[in-house]
Motif scaffolding. Structure first.
Motif, mmCIF file in Angstrom:
data_model
loop_
_atom_site.group_PDB
_atom_site.id
_atom_site.type_symbol
_atom_site.label_atom_id
_atom_site.label_comp_id
_atom_site.label_asym_id
_atom_site.label_seq_id
_atom_site.Cartn_x
_atom_site.Cartn_y
_atom_site.Cartn_z
ATOM 1 N N ALA A 48 0.830 -1.203 0.000
ATOM 2 C CA ALA A 48 0.000 0.000 0.000
ATOM 3 C C ALA A 48 0.866 1.255 0.000
ATOM 4 C CB ALA A 48 -0.925 -0.008 1.210
ATOM 5 N N ARG A 49 1.915 1.258 0.790
ATOM 6 C CA ARG A 49 2.820 2.426 0.808
ATOM 7 C C ARG A 49 3.508 2.599 -0.548
ATOM 8 N NH1 ARG A 49 4.515 0.022 5.859
ATOM 9 N NH2 ARG A 49 3.401 1.026 7.557
ATOM 10 N N ALA A 50 3.894 1.492 -1.182
ATOM 11 C CA ALA A 50 4.527 1.577 -2.509
ATOM 12 C C ALA A 50 3.552 2.120 -3.544
ATOM 13 C CB ALA A 50 5.037 0.197 -2.928
ATOM 14 N N ALA A 51 2.302 1.700 -3.488
ATOM 15 C CA ALA A 51 1.305 2.201 -4.438
ATOM 16 C C ALA A 51 1.096 3.697 -4.278
ATOM 17 C CB ALA A 51 -0.015 1.450 -4.250
ATOM 18 N N ILE A 52 1.069 4.166 -3.024
ATOM 19 C CA ILE A 52 0.917 5.607 -2.771
ATOM 20 C C ILE A 52 2.131 6.368 -3.296
ATOM 21 C CG2 ILE A 52 0.741 7.346 -0.959
ATOM 22 C CD1 ILE A 52 -0.830 5.229 0.678
ATOM 23 N N ALA A 53 3.338 5.831 -3.042
ATOM 24 C CA ALA A 53 4.563 6.498 -3.509
ATOM 25 C C ALA A 53 4.627 6.537 -5.032
ATOM 26 C CB ALA A 53 5.788 5.782 -2.948
ATOM 27 N N PHE A 54 4.281 5.420 -5.681
ATOM 28 C CA PHE A 54 4.335 5.401 -7.147
ATOM 29 C C PHE A 54 3.266 6.296 -7.758
ATOM 30 C CE2 PHE A 54 6.750 1.351 -6.665
ATOM 31 C CZ PHE A 54 7.888 1.794 -7.322
ATOM 32 N N SER A 55 2.136 6.442 -7.098
ATOM 33 C CA SER A 55 1.128 7.385 -7.590
ATOM 34 C C SER A 55 1.659 8.811 -7.531
ATOM 35 C CB SER A 55 -0.158 7.280 -6.764
ATOM 36 O OG SER A 55 -0.791 6.053 -6.968
ATOM 37 N N PHE A 56 2.380 9.126 -6.459
ATOM 38 C CA PHE A 56 2.947 10.472 -6.342
ATOM 39 C C PHE A 56 3.995 10.725 -7.427
ATOM 40 C CE2 PHE A 56 6.246 13.296 -4.680
ATOM 41 C CZ PHE A 56 5.494 14.440 -4.514
ATOM 42 N N PHE A 57 4.887 9.757 -7.625
ATOM 43 C CA PHE A 57 5.920 9.951 -8.644
ATOM 44 C C PHE A 57 5.341 9.954 -10.055
ATOM 45 C CE2 PHE A 57 8.710 8.181 -5.203
ATOM 46 C CZ PHE A 57 9.340 9.384 -4.937
#
Length: 201
Positions: free
Chosen positions: A118-127
């Motif tokens: 979930a944290r990776a999905a949020i980070a990749f959405s930001f990038f």
């Protein structure tokens, strides 16, 4: 549903209008069903973004072989519109995922399962917001370059003297001869009145 064929569809062999198809209630409901929660919405935005990047990468590869200026303009405008819209959708995805993650309790994640994903999905959405915004900016630059009519003027931008289209026949280092023309230019008028002889029969 007036004027349609069997089972609510048009006649066989008729052309399909994509805009009319997108406006149909069942199409809208299907799209809304894909985005029922944050994870499905993020997957949808990421999958369509991947397909769009593949398409626009292929378009970039073939772009120089497009000879029509109108077709090039349409391709660049499509890229500007889609990239800008997808930047917005990734921003919504980032906000949606971050909001859902902040509401998730430890009871919903036994043994902390899926927290890293979930944290990776949020980070990749930001990038992805940043990368799609960069793609939008590059597409806008291409569009503005295409509308810059100074590229099509005969003036030289570097300030150097224009070159002659055909080489001179004079030897190197010898200035070209400035001689009179061999004959008078065509269609010149003489001020003297023409003299005619009357034929004798």
């Amino acid at each position: 549903m007036d004027g349609v064929g069997s089972f609510g569809a048009g006649r066989t062999g008729s052309t399909v209008d994509p805009i009319a198809f997108a406006k149909q209630p069942q199409t809208i409901l299907r799209v809304l069903s894909w985005n029922a929660d944050a994870c499905n919405y993020g997957v949808f935005v990421g999958l369509v973004g991947l397909l769009a990047c593949s398409f626009f990468g292929l378009l970039d590869y073939k772009f120089s072989s497009i000879s029509s200026i109108k077709d090039r303009k349409k391709a660049v405008m499509l890229e500007v519109g889609f990239s800008g819209f997808w930047t917005f959708l990734y921003f919504v995805s980032f906000c949606f995922l971050a909001n859902q993650w902040s509401r998730t309790t430890a009871d919903e994640l036994p043994l902390d399962q899926g927290a890293d994903a979930a944290r990776a999905a949020i980070a990749f959405s930001f990038f992805s917001i940043i990368t799609w915004a960069g793609l939008t900016a590059r597409a806008v630059q291409k569009y503005l370059l295409g509308t810059d009519m100074s590229l099509f003027t005969t003036e030289h931008m570097d300030g150097s003297a224009p070159t002659q289209p055909y080489p001179s026949n004079s030897p190197v280092g010898v200035p070209a001869e400035t001689t009179e023309t061999y004959q008078s230019p065509p269609f010149t008028e003489n001020n003297a009145a023409p003299t005619y002889q009357v034929p004798i029969y």
